[in-house]
Design a protein around this motif. Structure first.
Motif, PDB file in Angstrom:
ATOM      1  N   TYR A  12       0.851  -1.197   0.000  1.00 28.59           N
ATOM      2  CA  TYR A  12       0.000   0.000   0.000  1.00 28.59           C
ATOM      3  C   TYR A  12       0.877   1.233   0.000  1.00 28.59           C
ATOM      4  CZ  TYR A  12      -3.775  -3.058   1.647  1.00 28.59           C
ATOM      5  OH  TYR A  12      -4.703  -4.045   1.768  1.00 28.59           O
ATOM      6  N   TYR A  13       0.478   2.267  -0.754  1.00 24.89           N
ATOM      7  CA  TYR A  13       1.035   3.608  -0.562  1.00 24.89           C
ATOM      8  C   TYR A  13      -0.116   4.424  -0.014  1.00 24.89           C
ATOM      9  CZ  TYR A  13       5.123   2.442  -3.435  1.00 24.89           C
ATOM     10  OH  TYR A  13       6.261   1.877  -3.925  1.00 24.89           O
ATOM     11  N   GLY A  14      -0.122   4.728   1.263  1.00 22.59           N
ATOM     12  CA  GLY A  14      -1.279   5.369   1.888  1.00 22.59           C
ATOM     13  C   GLY A  14      -2.468   4.440   1.738  1.00 22.59           C
ATOM     14  N   HIS A  17      -3.879   0.595  -2.817  1.00 26.01           N
ATOM     15  CA  HIS A  17      -3.441  -0.799  -2.761  1.00 26.01           C
ATOM     16  C   HIS A  17      -2.790  -1.114  -4.112  1.00 26.01           C
ATOM     17  CE1 HIS A  17      -4.762  -5.171  -1.599  1.00 26.01           C
ATOM     18  NE2 HIS A  17      -3.464  -5.002  -1.568  1.00 26.01           N
ATOM     19  N   VAL A  18      -1.460  -1.048  -4.202  1.00 26.73           N
ATOM     20  CA  VAL A  18      -0.814  -1.107  -5.519  1.00 26.73           C
ATOM     21  C   VAL A  18      -0.318  -2.505  -5.896  1.00 26.73           C
ATOM     22  CG1 VAL A  18      -0.231   1.352  -5.541  1.00 26.73           C
ATOM     23  CG2 VAL A  18       1.461  -0.291  -4.731  1.00 26.73           C
ATOM     24  N   ILE A  19      -0.057  -3.361  -4.894  1.00 25.65           N
ATOM     25  CA  ILE A  19       0.274  -4.772  -5.190  1.00 25.65           C
ATOM     26  C   ILE A  19      -0.722  -5.610  -4.402  1.00 25.65           C
ATOM     27  CG2 ILE A  19       2.018  -6.607  -4.902  1.00 25.65           C
ATOM     28  CD1 ILE A  19       2.804  -4.639  -7.072  1.00 25.65           C
ATOM     29  N   GLY A  36       3.488  -4.966 -18.185  1.00 24.82           N
ATOM     30  CA  GLY A  36       2.149  -4.431 -17.988  1.00 24.82           C
ATOM     31  C   GLY A  36       2.187  -2.938 -18.253  1.00 24.82           C
ATOM     32  N   PRO A  37       1.029  -2.305 -18.321  1.00 28.00           N
ATOM     33  CA  PRO A  37       1.001  -0.878 -18.628  1.00 28.00           C
ATOM     34  C   PRO A  37       1.590  -0.051 -17.488  1.00 28.00           C
ATOM     35  CG  PRO A  37      -1.194  -1.682 -18.107  1.00 28.00           C
ATOM     36  CD  PRO A  37      -0.307  -2.880 -18.126  1.00 28.00           C
ATOM     37  N   SER A  38       1.907   1.182 -17.774  1.00 29.80           N
ATOM     38  CA  SER A  38       2.472   2.084 -16.785  1.00 29.80           C
ATOM     39  C   SER A  38       1.548   2.173 -15.566  1.00 29.80           C
ATOM     40  CB  SER A  38       2.639   3.455 -17.447  1.00 29.80           C
ATOM     41  OG  SER A  38       3.105   4.360 -16.523  1.00 29.80           O
ATOM     42  N   GLY A  39       2.135   2.099 -14.379  1.00 28.30           N
ATOM     43  CA  GLY A  39       1.358   2.247 -13.152  1.00 28.30           C
ATOM     44  C   GLY A  39       0.771   0.946 -12.613  1.00 28.30           C
ATOM     45  N   CYS A  40       1.045  -0.203 -13.267  1.00 28.11           N
ATOM     46  CA  CYS A  40       0.418  -1.462 -12.822  1.00 28.11           C
ATOM     47  C   CYS A  40       1.140  -2.089 -11.632  1.00 28.11           C
ATOM     48  CB  CYS A  40       0.320  -2.460 -13.972  1.00 28.11           C
ATOM     49  SG  CYS A  40       1.912  -3.137 -14.465  1.00 28.11           S
ATOM     50  N   GLY A  41       2.320  -1.550 -11.257  1.00 24.72           N
ATOM     51  CA  GLY A  41       3.001  -2.049 -10.056  1.00 24.72           C
ATOM     52  C   GLY A  41       4.286  -2.815 -10.328  1.00 24.72           C
ATOM     53  N   LYS A  42       4.769  -2.821 -11.560  1.00 24.33           N
ATOM     54  CA  LYS A  42       5.969  -3.598 -11.921  1.00 24.33           C
ATOM     55  C   LYS A  42       7.195  -3.164 -11.120  1.00 24.33           C
ATOM     56  CE  LYS A  42       5.908  -1.959 -16.185  1.00 24.33           C
ATOM     57  NZ  LYS A  42       4.741  -1.068 -16.212  1.00 24.33           N
ATOM     58  N   SER A  43       7.463  -1.842 -11.133  1.00 19.36           N
ATOM     59  CA  SER A  43       8.673  -1.350 -10.456  1.00 19.36           C
ATOM     60  C   SER A  43       8.575  -1.569  -8.954  1.00 19.36           C
ATOM     61  CB  SER A  43       8.882   0.139 -10.717  1.00 19.36           C
ATOM     62  OG  SER A  43       9.085   0.338 -12.067  1.00 19.36           O
ATOM     63  N   THR A  44       7.381  -1.375  -8.419  1.00 19.18           N
ATOM     64  CA  THR A  44       7.195  -1.581  -6.973  1.00 19.18           C
ATOM     65  C   THR A  44       7.554  -3.019  -6.604  1.00 19.18           C
ATOM     66  OG1 THR A  44       5.465   0.088  -6.964  1.00 19.18           O
ATOM     67  CG2 THR A  44       5.508  -1.431  -5.105  1.00 19.18           C
ATOM     68  N   LEU A  45       7.091  -3.972  -7.419  1.00 17.67           N
ATOM     69  CA  LEU A  45       7.376  -5.381  -7.152  1.00 17.67           C
ATOM     70  C   LEU A  45       8.882  -5.644  -7.227  1.00 17.67           C
ATOM     71  CD1 LEU A  45       5.772  -7.902  -6.543  1.00 17.67           C
ATOM     72  CD2 LEU A  45       5.520  -8.304  -8.984  1.00 17.67           C
TER      73      LEU A  45
HETATM   74  P1  ADP Z   1       4.916   0.641 -12.976  1.00 17.11           P
HETATM   75  O1  ADP Z   1       6.345   0.303 -12.677  1.00 17.11           O
HETATM   76  O2  ADP Z   1       4.123  -0.544 -13.430  1.00 17.11           O
HETATM   77  O3  ADP Z   1       4.769   1.797 -13.916  1.00 17.11           O
HETATM   78  P2  ADP Z   1       4.859   1.473 -10.211  1.00 17.11           P
HETATM   79  O4  ADP Z   1       5.213   0.244  -9.470  1.00 17.11           O
HETATM   80  O5  ADP Z   1       5.917   2.504 -10.396  1.00 17.11           O
HETATM   81  O6  ADP Z   1       4.211   1.088 -11.616  1.00 17.11           O
HETATM   82  O7  ADP Z   1       3.621   2.177  -9.488  1.00 17.11           O
HETATM   83  C1  ADP Z   1       2.451   1.469  -9.104  1.00 17.11           C
HETATM   84  C2  ADP Z   1       1.468   2.466  -8.472  1.00 17.11           C
HETATM   85  O8  ADP Z   1       1.998   2.942  -7.245  1.00 17.11           O
HETATM   86  C3  ADP Z   1       1.218   3.702  -9.324  1.00 17.11           C
HETATM   87  O9  ADP Z   1      -0.135   4.050  -9.182  1.00 17.11           O
HETATM   88  C4  ADP Z   1       2.126   4.748  -8.697  1.00 17.11           C
HETATM   89  O10 ADP Z   1       1.595   6.036  -8.888  1.00 17.11           O
HETATM   90  C5  ADP Z   1       2.128   4.355  -7.239  1.00 17.11           C
HETATM   91  N1  ADP Z   1       3.393   4.677  -6.569  1.00 17.11           N
HETATM   92  C6  ADP Z   1       4.632   4.252  -6.903  1.00 17.11           C
HETATM   93  N2  ADP Z   1       5.575   4.689  -6.040  1.00 17.11           N
HETATM   94  C7  ADP Z   1       4.911   5.443  -5.118  1.00 17.11           C
HETATM   95  C8  ADP Z   1       5.311   6.177  -3.947  1.00 17.11           C
HETATM   96  N3  ADP Z   1       6.585   6.202  -3.561  1.00 17.11           N
HETATM   97  N4  ADP Z   1       4.336   6.809  -3.256  1.00 17.11           N
HETATM   98  C9  ADP Z   1       3.042   6.758  -3.642  1.00 17.11           C
HETATM   99  N5  ADP Z   1       2.594   6.082  -4.720  1.00 17.11           N
HETATM  100  C10 ADP Z   1       3.501   5.436  -5.446  1.00 17.11           C
END
Ligand code: ADP
Length: 331
Positions: A12-14, A17-19, A36-45
């Motif tokens: 979660y970011y706040g 629920h991103v993953i 996956g498309p931009s914003g789907c959570g790839k980098s977060t994972l």
């Molecule tokens: P991707 O790599 O698929 O483009 P990200 O993993 O970067 O996606 O982001 C997934 C979601 O989490 C997006 O909606 C993004 O805006 C949000 N997000 C990413 N990093 C942060 C952060 N540090 N704080 C708040 N929201 C974030």
């Protein structure tokens, strides 16, 4: 051994629920692409695997040991970023040696490892240059070289080719595949580009809105997409989707047919269409057709075709090439 197991992971970011309860098994020495498309959570994972982001719930294991709370430096993982993240004031040699110097490795060992990595990537002639004296492709090689010198168990790549032009991207794809074979390392690669996923991966994980849509080999995803999302995401140009009577005839709500699985006939066929636009790619011609009932139908014909705009044509396809969906799932 460097096998990674992601088990029911949530982030979660706040309140966002991103993953969402993701589980993935990444086998030793595989090349896994998260796409996956931009914003789907790839980098977060990816950043959670690296230890750069905390996991809110669930577990990440490496070779059977839980690594949730292990600091990044103790994970034996190296990460390569889209931005290269090189130090501009340092030579290529020193950029590549940086991590090893921090680890206080003996000078001889640092020298040997940098030279060996430079040889693998064919950047031996640039070791004395500064990053600004290199092309984008050479800079990215230095960033990969820096990862190689650390001899990690796992390489993580976050959109490493996005800043390069198309020709260089396709060269680098081949180099990365060869590098993977040479190093016998586990590689996890994040991209929004389905072509990179198809060409690099042993195994693709398609993500959408923080969830897994499908996991499979490139051919499995292409031949048997399990959801409308995967069907539309994998393959270029995109699959055609048709609803209405024709879909019902096949027992679904929607049918999907790839442009390369449709042919055009001047005289007769399954559907009557009008030609709207032609694109000559050289080896293929893209024919943008319009059906009164079903809207646009894109056909990819091999070779150079010439039809007249607004010409009435007929399109044909084989039943075996039709993907049938009920709701958003394949049946
Ligand atoms: P991707 O790599 O698929 O483009 P990200 O993993 O970067 O996606 O982001 C997934 C979601 O989490 C997006 O909606 C993004 O805006 C949000 N997000 C990413 N990093 C942060 C952060 N540090 N704080 C708040 N929201 C974030």
């Amino acid at each position: 051994m460097s096998e990674i197991l992601i088990e029911n992971v949530n982030k979660y970011y706040g309140n966002a629920h991103v993953i969402k309860d993701i589980s993935i098994s990444i086998s030793d020495q595989s090349f896994t692409v998260l796409v996956g498309p931009s914003g789907c959570g790839k980098s977060t994972l990816l950043r959670m695997i690296a230890g750069l982001e905390q996991v809110n719930s669930g577990n990440i294991f490496m070779d059977g040991s839980k690594i949730n709370d292990l600091p990044p430096k103790d994970r034996n993982i190296a990460m390569v970023f889209q931005s290269y993240a090189l130090y501009p004031h340092m030579s290529v040699f020193n950029n590549m040696a940086f991590g090893l110097k921090l680890e206080k490795r003996p000078k001889n060992e640092i020298n040997d490892r940098v030279i060996e990595a430079a040889k693998i990537l064919q950047i031996e002639d640039y070791l004395g240059r500064k990053p600004r004296q290199l092309s984008g492709g050479q800079r990215q090689r230095v960033a990969i070289g820096r990862a190689i010198t650390r001899n990690p168990r796992v390489f993580l790549f976050d959109e490493p080719l996005s800043n390069l032009d198309a020709a260089l991207r396709s060269d680098m794809r081949i180099e990365l595949t060869e590098l993977h074979a040479k190093l016998d390392a586990t590689m996890i690669y994040v991209t929004h580009d389905q072509t990179e996923a198809m060409t690099l991966a042993d195994n693709i994980v398609v993500l959408n809105n923080g969830q897994i849509e499908q996991v499979g080999t490139p051919i499995e995803l292409y031949k048997k997409p399990q959801t409308i999302f995967v069907a539309g995401f994998i393959g270029s140009p995109k699959m055609n989707f048709l609803t209405g009577k024709l879909a019902q005839k096949f027992g679904g709500d929607t049918i999907g047919i790839r442009p390369e699985d449709i042919s055009i006939s001047a005289s007769r066929g399954e559907l009557e269409v009008k030609l709207r636009h032609l694109e000559h790619l050289g080896p293929d011609t893209l024919c943008y057709c319009n059906s009164k009932e079903y809207g646009q139908i894109l056909v990819r014909e091999s070779g150079i075709r010439s039809y007249n705009r607004e010409q009435t044509l007929h399109v044909n396809f084989n039943k075996k090439d039709v993907h049938i969906f009920k709701g958003d799932r394949r049946i």
